[in-house]
Design a protein around this motif. Structure first.
Motif, PDB file in Angstrom:
ATOM      1  N   LYS A   1       0.276   5.196  -0.514  1.00  0.00           N
ATOM      2  CA  LYS A   1      -0.425   6.323   0.081  1.00  0.00           C
ATOM      3  C   LYS A   1       0.230   7.839   0.015  1.00  0.00           C
ATOM      4  CE  LYS A   1      -2.508   7.841   4.784  1.00  0.00           C
ATOM      5  NZ  LYS A   1      -2.790   7.129   6.154  1.00  0.00           N
ATOM      6  N   LYS A   2      -0.474   8.774  -0.241  1.00  0.00           N
ATOM      7  CA  LYS A   2       0.059  10.003  -0.502  1.00  0.00           C
ATOM      8  C   LYS A   2      -0.556  11.106   0.225  1.00  0.00           C
ATOM      9  CE  LYS A   2      -0.147   8.952  -4.677  1.00  0.00           C
ATOM     10  NZ  LYS A   2      -0.326   7.629  -4.784  1.00  0.00           N
TER      11      LYS A   2
ATOM     12  N   PHE B   1       8.631  -3.482  -2.058  1.00  0.00           N
ATOM     13  CA  PHE B   1       8.243  -2.185  -1.606  1.00  0.00           C
ATOM     14  C   PHE B   1       7.892  -1.182  -2.667  1.00  0.00           C
ATOM     15  CE2 PHE B   1      10.499  -4.700   1.301  1.00  0.00           C
ATOM     16  CZ  PHE B   1       9.529  -4.772   2.579  1.00  0.00           C
ATOM     17  N   ASN B   2       7.338   0.055  -2.333  1.00  0.00           N
ATOM     18  CA  ASN B   2       7.315   1.215  -3.244  1.00  0.00           C
ATOM     19  C   ASN B   2       7.173   2.477  -2.642  1.00  0.00           C
ATOM     20  OD1 ASN B   2       4.349   2.209  -3.148  1.00  0.00           O
ATOM     21  ND2 ASN B   2       3.755   0.086  -3.466  1.00  0.00           N
ATOM     22  N   SER B   3       7.546   3.624  -3.342  1.00  0.00           N
ATOM     23  CA  SER B   3       7.359   4.946  -2.751  1.00  0.00           C
ATOM     24  C   SER B   3       6.741   5.590  -4.129  1.00  0.00           C
ATOM     25  CB  SER B   3       8.641   5.507  -2.320  1.00  0.00           C
ATOM     26  OG  SER B   3       8.462   6.968  -1.882  1.00  0.00           O
ATOM     27  N   TYR B   4       5.509   6.028  -4.197  1.00  0.00           N
ATOM     28  CA  TYR B   4       4.624   6.756  -4.951  1.00  0.00           C
ATOM     29  C   TYR B   4       4.725   8.172  -4.812  1.00  0.00           C
ATOM     30  CZ  TYR B   4       3.141   2.886  -7.985  1.00  0.00           C
ATOM     31  OH  TYR B   4       2.898   1.903  -8.853  1.00  0.00           O
ATOM     32  N   ASP B   5       4.935   9.084  -5.738  1.00  0.00           N
ATOM     33  CA  ASP B   5       5.102  10.348  -5.599  1.00  0.00           C
ATOM     34  C   ASP B   5       4.277  11.019  -6.780  1.00  0.00           C
ATOM     35  OD1 ASP B   5       5.875  12.945  -4.954  1.00  0.00           O
ATOM     36  OD2 ASP B   5       7.795  12.888  -4.695  1.00  0.00           O
ATOM     37  N   TYR B   6       4.434  12.277  -7.043  1.00  0.00           N
ATOM     38  CA  TYR B   6       3.812  13.001  -8.318  1.00  0.00           C
ATOM     39  C   TYR B   6       4.844  14.214  -8.598  1.00  0.00           C
ATOM     40  CZ  TYR B   6      -0.710  11.159  -7.436  1.00  0.00           C
ATOM     41  OH  TYR B   6      -1.781  10.033  -7.233  1.00  0.00           O
TER      42      TYR B   6
ATOM     43  N   GLN C   1       3.017  20.458  -1.620  1.00  0.00           N
ATOM     44  CA  GLN C   1       3.892  19.608  -0.948  1.00  0.00           C
ATOM     45  C   GLN C   1       3.285  18.142  -1.051  1.00  0.00           C
ATOM     46  OE1 GLN C   1       5.282  21.111   2.678  1.00  0.00           O
ATOM     47  NE2 GLN C   1       5.503  23.135   1.885  1.00  0.00           N
ATOM     48  N   VAL C   2       4.161  17.032  -1.487  1.00  0.00           N
ATOM     49  CA  VAL C   2       3.777  15.741  -1.316  1.00  0.00           C
ATOM     50  C   VAL C   2       4.605  14.836  -0.287  1.00  0.00           C
ATOM     51  CG1 VAL C   2       3.179  13.529  -2.592  1.00  0.00           C
ATOM     52  CG2 VAL C   2       3.475  15.872  -3.879  1.00  0.00           C
ATOM     53  N   LYS C   3       3.669  14.340   0.681  1.00  0.00           N
ATOM     54  CA  LYS C   3       4.394  13.464   1.577  1.00  0.00           C
ATOM     55  C   LYS C   3       4.119  12.026   1.306  1.00  0.00           C
ATOM     56  CE  LYS C   3       4.313  12.353   6.546  1.00  0.00           C
ATOM     57  NZ  LYS C   3       3.787  12.424   7.923  1.00  0.00           N
ATOM     58  N   THR C   4       5.172  11.230   0.947  1.00  0.00           N
ATOM     59  CA  THR C   4       5.003   9.766   0.404  1.00  0.00           C
ATOM     60  C   THR C   4       5.203   9.008   1.620  1.00  0.00           C
ATOM     61  OG1 THR C   4       7.008   9.518  -0.196  1.00  0.00           O
ATOM     62  CG2 THR C   4       5.626  10.323  -1.610  1.00  0.00           C
ATOM     63  N   THR C   5       4.649   7.698   1.397  1.00  0.00           N
ATOM     64  CA  THR C   5       4.749   6.527   2.426  1.00  0.00           C
ATOM     65  C   THR C   5       5.127   5.313   2.021  1.00  0.00           C
ATOM     66  OG1 THR C   5       2.493   5.995   2.654  1.00  0.00           O
ATOM     67  CG2 THR C   5       3.019   7.556   4.183  1.00  0.00           C
TER      68      THR C   5
ATOM     69  N   VAL D   1       9.421   4.828  -6.961  1.00  0.00           N
ATOM     70  CA  VAL D   1      10.358   3.822  -7.065  1.00  0.00           C
ATOM     71  C   VAL D   1      10.133   2.448  -6.369  1.00  0.00           C
ATOM     72  CG1 VAL D   1      12.623   3.411  -5.597  1.00  0.00           C
ATOM     73  CG2 VAL D   1      12.138   5.841  -6.672  1.00  0.00           C
ATOM     74  N   LEU D   2      10.236   1.566  -7.250  1.00  0.00           N
ATOM     75  CA  LEU D   2       9.934   0.112  -6.891  1.00  0.00           C
ATOM     76  C   LEU D   2      11.112  -0.534  -6.717  1.00  0.00           C
ATOM     77  CD1 LEU D   2       7.618  -0.393  -9.815  1.00  0.00           C
ATOM     78  CD2 LEU D   2       6.912   0.611  -7.825  1.00  0.00           C
ATOM     79  N   ILE D   3      11.009  -1.378  -5.222  1.00  0.00           N
ATOM     80  CA  ILE D   3      11.977  -2.293  -5.090  1.00  0.00           C
ATOM     81  C   ILE D   3      11.386  -3.683  -4.930  1.00  0.00           C
ATOM     82  CG2 ILE D   3      13.725  -3.049  -3.287  1.00  0.00           C
ATOM     83  CD1 ILE D   3      14.226  -0.371  -2.513  1.00  0.00           C
TER      84      ILE D   3
END
Length: 239
Positions: free
Chosen positions: A102-103, A46-51, A69-73, A232-234
């Motif tokens: 997706k952001k 799983f991952n959570s991509y942000d900026y 504001q950045v909303k991550t999924t 963040v990558l898991i």
């Protein structure tokens, strides 16, 4: 804060699993596994991509409350692992993989505008090419923790870099290629027939990925000095 909580819970769970699964003096599984010159595996995760967004000096001073504001999924990862043994404690790893995320970007300064859209949804499909150096601790029974770090190149298959339209036509443009450095931790668990490795890794973009609108006064990109990937990558790896 949420990411720190997730990482903490992950480490506590991994430690508890290790204690309950392997005990103090277990029989050592796969005793010659790490002696292989080259071995292969695959991962799911799983991952959570942000900026990380930096603003121009003038914009930051005047519009601190209007920062983007950045909303991550939560996205998913899949890929393969190639491991080259360098010494007892060091390995060189190549881990090409597909990462989907997706952001949604929210622009507070445009919220009151009735004519300009104040959100941009960014669907990203990355092919990531990391080259990493792995440093492993001494093996304790069927457990071996490690640190890993290195650099990667990411190809964004969903990039609209070549589009002639910009935000005034609804196109938020990002570059196709990005360069990153990566740092992480993991634990190798040795089972009877395979090795299982949960890991957490941070991805930190080096280059500015934003393609600015043609107008320097663009309300979407005019005040941005740089826009770099943070993720963040898991991953759960099987060898």
């Amino acid at each position: 804060m949420k990411k720190l909580i997730v990482i903490t819970c992950f480490l506590i769970s991994a430690a508890s699993f290790a204690q309950s699964m392997f005990g103090k003096n277990p029989y050592k599984n796969q005793q010659s596994f790490d002696q292989q010159r080259v071995h292969w595996g695959y991962f799911l995760g799983f991952n959570s991509y942000d900026y990380k967004i930096n603003y121009t000096e003038g914009y930051e001073a005047k519009n601190h409350s209007q920062e983007i504001q950045v909303k991550t999924t939560t996205g998913f990862n899949v890929g393969m692992v190639g491991n080259l043994r360098l010494s007892e404690y060091f390995d060189l790893r190549f881990e090409p993989g597909l990462y989907y995320g997706k952001k949604t970007l929210f622009f507070p300064q445009l919220a009151a505008s009735g004519n300009l859209s104040n959100t941009r949804t960014i669907n990203s499909t990355y092919i990531n090419f990391p080259l990493l150096l792995k440093f492993s601790a001494l093996r304790a029974g069927n457990i071996r923790p490690y640190l890993v770090g290195g650099f990667s190149q990411s190809l964004n298959l969903a990039s609209n870099e070549t589009s002639k339209d910009d935000n005034f036509a609804g196109k938020f443009r990002l570059k196709k290629w990005s360069t990153n450095y990566e740092l992480g931790i993991g634990i190798d668990f040795y089972f009877e027939h395979f090795k299982f490795t949960p890991s957490i890794r941070g991805v930190f973009g080096i280059n500015d990925e934003l393609i600015r609108d043609r107008s320097p006064q663009s309300p979407w990109t005019g005040g941005i000095e740089s826009m770099k990937t943070r993720a963040v990558l898991i991953n759960f790896t099987f060898h």
